[in-house]
Write a protein that holds these residues in place. Sequence first.
Motif, PDB file in Angstrom:
ATOM      1  N   VAL A   1      -1.313   8.326 -14.208  1.00 41.17           N
ATOM      2  CA  VAL A   1      -0.830   9.642 -14.473  1.00 41.17           C
ATOM      3  C   VAL A   1      -0.585  10.258 -13.233  1.00 41.17           C
ATOM      4  O   VAL A   1      -1.567  10.154 -12.428  1.00 41.17           O
ATOM      5  N   GLN A   2       0.472  10.686 -12.834  1.00 39.81           N
ATOM      6  CA  GLN A   2       0.486  11.504 -11.576  1.00 39.81           C
ATOM      7  C   GLN A   2       1.219  12.853 -11.789  1.00 39.81           C
ATOM      8  O   GLN A   2       2.282  12.906 -12.850  1.00 39.81           O
ATOM      9  N   SER A   3       1.021  13.941 -10.978  1.00 42.18           N
ATOM     10  CA  SER A   3       1.564  14.997 -11.052  1.00 42.18           C
ATOM     11  C   SER A   3       1.161  15.746  -9.866  1.00 42.18           C
ATOM     12  O   SER A   3       0.163  15.366  -9.114  1.00 42.18           O
TER      13      SER A   3
ATOM     14  N   ALA B   1      -4.365   6.207   0.937  1.00 45.98           N
ATOM     15  CA  ALA B   1      -3.953   4.778   1.170  1.00 45.98           C
ATOM     16  C   ALA B   1      -4.273   3.936   0.034  1.00 45.98           C
ATOM     17  O   ALA B   1      -5.367   3.687   0.101  1.00 45.98           O
ATOM     18  N   ARG B   2      -3.533   3.454  -1.028  1.00 44.53           N
ATOM     19  CA  ARG B   2      -3.987   2.783  -2.210  1.00 44.53           C
ATOM     20  C   ARG B   2      -3.113   1.535  -2.459  1.00 44.53           C
ATOM     21  O   ARG B   2      -2.108   1.465  -2.112  1.00 44.53           O
ATOM     22  N   ILE B   3      -3.774   0.558  -2.726  1.00 44.43           N
ATOM     23  CA  ILE B   3      -3.475  -0.904  -3.331  1.00 44.43           C
ATOM     24  C   ILE B   3      -4.616  -1.446  -4.029  1.00 44.43           C
ATOM     25  O   ILE B   3      -5.706  -1.151  -3.967  1.00 44.43           O
TER      26      ILE B   3
ATOM     27  N   GLU C   1      -0.697  13.797  -7.031  1.00 41.03           N
ATOM     28  CA  GLU C   1      -2.279  13.463  -7.266  1.00 41.03           C
ATOM     29  C   GLU C   1      -2.064  12.367  -8.174  1.00 41.03           C
ATOM     30  O   GLU C   1      -1.237  12.372  -9.133  1.00 41.03           O
ATOM     31  N   GLU C   2      -2.858  11.116  -8.277  1.00 40.81           N
ATOM     32  CA  GLU C   2      -2.706  10.018  -9.222  1.00 40.81           C
ATOM     33  C   GLU C   2      -4.021   9.998  -9.860  1.00 40.81           C
ATOM     34  O   GLU C   2      -5.137   9.983  -9.457  1.00 40.81           O
ATOM     35  N   PHE C   3      -3.986   9.766 -11.349  1.00 42.70           N
ATOM     36  CA  PHE C   3      -5.277   8.898 -11.807  1.00 42.70           C
ATOM     37  C   PHE C   3      -5.025   7.811 -12.640  1.00 42.70           C
ATOM     38  O   PHE C   3      -3.702   7.720 -13.016  1.00 42.70           O
ATOM     39  N   TYR C   4      -5.773   7.011 -12.335  1.00 44.81           N
ATOM     40  CA  TYR C   4      -5.743   5.690 -12.866  1.00 44.81           C
ATOM     41  C   TYR C   4      -6.930   5.217 -13.965  1.00 44.81           C
ATOM     42  O   TYR C   4      -8.103   5.929 -13.605  1.00 44.81           O
ATOM     43  N   ILE C   5      -6.457   4.708 -14.799  1.00 43.37           N
ATOM     44  CA  ILE C   5      -7.688   3.857 -15.869  1.00 43.37           C
ATOM     45  C   ILE C   5      -7.204   2.684 -16.251  1.00 43.37           C
ATOM     46  O   ILE C   5      -6.102   2.330 -16.359  1.00 43.37           O
TER      47      ILE C   5
ATOM     48  N   THR D   1       0.828  -1.196  -0.033  1.00 46.95           N
ATOM     49  CA  THR D   1       0.244  -0.020   0.171  1.00 46.95           C
ATOM     50  C   THR D   1       0.823   1.210   0.214  1.00 46.95           C
ATOM     51  O   THR D   1       1.933   1.165   0.674  1.00 46.95           O
ATOM     52  N   HIS D   2       0.475   2.270  -0.762  1.00 48.06           N
ATOM     53  CA  HIS D   2       1.410   3.552  -0.554  1.00 48.06           C
ATOM     54  C   HIS D   2       0.403   5.083  -0.717  1.00 48.06           C
ATOM     55  O   HIS D   2      -0.738   4.765  -1.053  1.00 48.06           O
ATOM     56  N   LYS D   3       1.101   5.658  -0.349  1.00 49.56           N
ATOM     57  CA  LYS D   3       0.521   7.287  -0.431  1.00 49.56           C
ATOM     58  C   LYS D   3       1.749   7.993  -1.314  1.00 49.56           C
ATOM     59  O   LYS D   3       2.773   7.381  -1.565  1.00 49.56           O
ATOM     60  N   HIS D   4       1.248   9.355  -1.495  1.00 50.97           N
ATOM     61  CA  HIS D   4       2.283  10.098  -2.046  1.00 50.97           C
ATOM     62  C   HIS D   4       2.661  11.495  -1.430  1.00 50.97           C
ATOM     63  O   HIS D   4       1.672  11.780  -0.321  1.00 50.97           O
ATOM     64  N   ARG D   5       3.800  12.035  -1.302  1.00 50.46           N
ATOM     65  CA  ARG D   5       4.145  13.151  -0.666  1.00 50.46           C
ATOM     66  C   ARG D   5       3.265  14.456  -1.165  1.00 50.46           C
ATOM     67  O   ARG D   5       2.852  15.067  -0.467  1.00 50.46           O
TER      68      ARG D   5
HETATM   69 ZN    ZN Z   1       1.662   6.121  -6.707  1.00 44.42          ZN
END
Ligand code: ZN
Length: 145
Positions: free
Chosen positions: A127-129, A111-113, A77-81, A70-74
Motif C-alpha cells: 500500500v502506498q500513499s 532504498a528497497r529491494i 510512504e509504502e506499507f508491505y505485508i 532497487t527503488h525509492k519514491h519521490r
Molecule cells: Zn515502491
Amino acid sequence: MTKEIEIISEGLNYTAGNLGVLDQLMEYEVINPATKKGLPGKVFLGEVLKMTGLEVSLQIFPPGMGMPFTHKHRQNEEFYIILKGHGEFTIDNTVVPLCEGTVIRIAPNGARIWHNTGNEPMIVLCVQSAAGSLQQATTKDGILC
Ligand code: ZN
C-alpha cells in the motif's frame, strides 16, 4: 497479454473487483512505462478500483525470484505485508527476514529491494500513499451510521 481484474459490482460509493486465486497472480503483468520492461506477477488495484488517496498492489514471486531493481519514491510512504512465503527485504543495506505476517513501513527515501528465499511462492501486498498525508484514521475518522 496480462489478465484484467474482474469488476464484480460498482455503485455510487464503491467499486468491487476480484483478482482471482492469489496463487495465480503470475497471470498479471505490469509494464514499466519508462523502461518498457514487464514485472510478471504484479497487479495494481488503484486505477481499476478508482482509489483516490492510495495505491495498492499485489505481487507473487516464484522461488528464487525477486524485484529486478532497487527503488525509492519521490513522495510516497509504502506499507508491505507478506501474505505467504519467505524472503528477505533489503532496506538501505539492512536485511530484514520475511515470513507470512511480516509488516514493514518504508519512508520514501528508503532504498528497497526484496526476493523470495523459500521453496514456495511469496505473495506481497503493498500500500502506498503520500508520506505525511494522513490527517485522521480509525475511530477518529469512522462515523457510525
Ligand atoms: Zn515502491
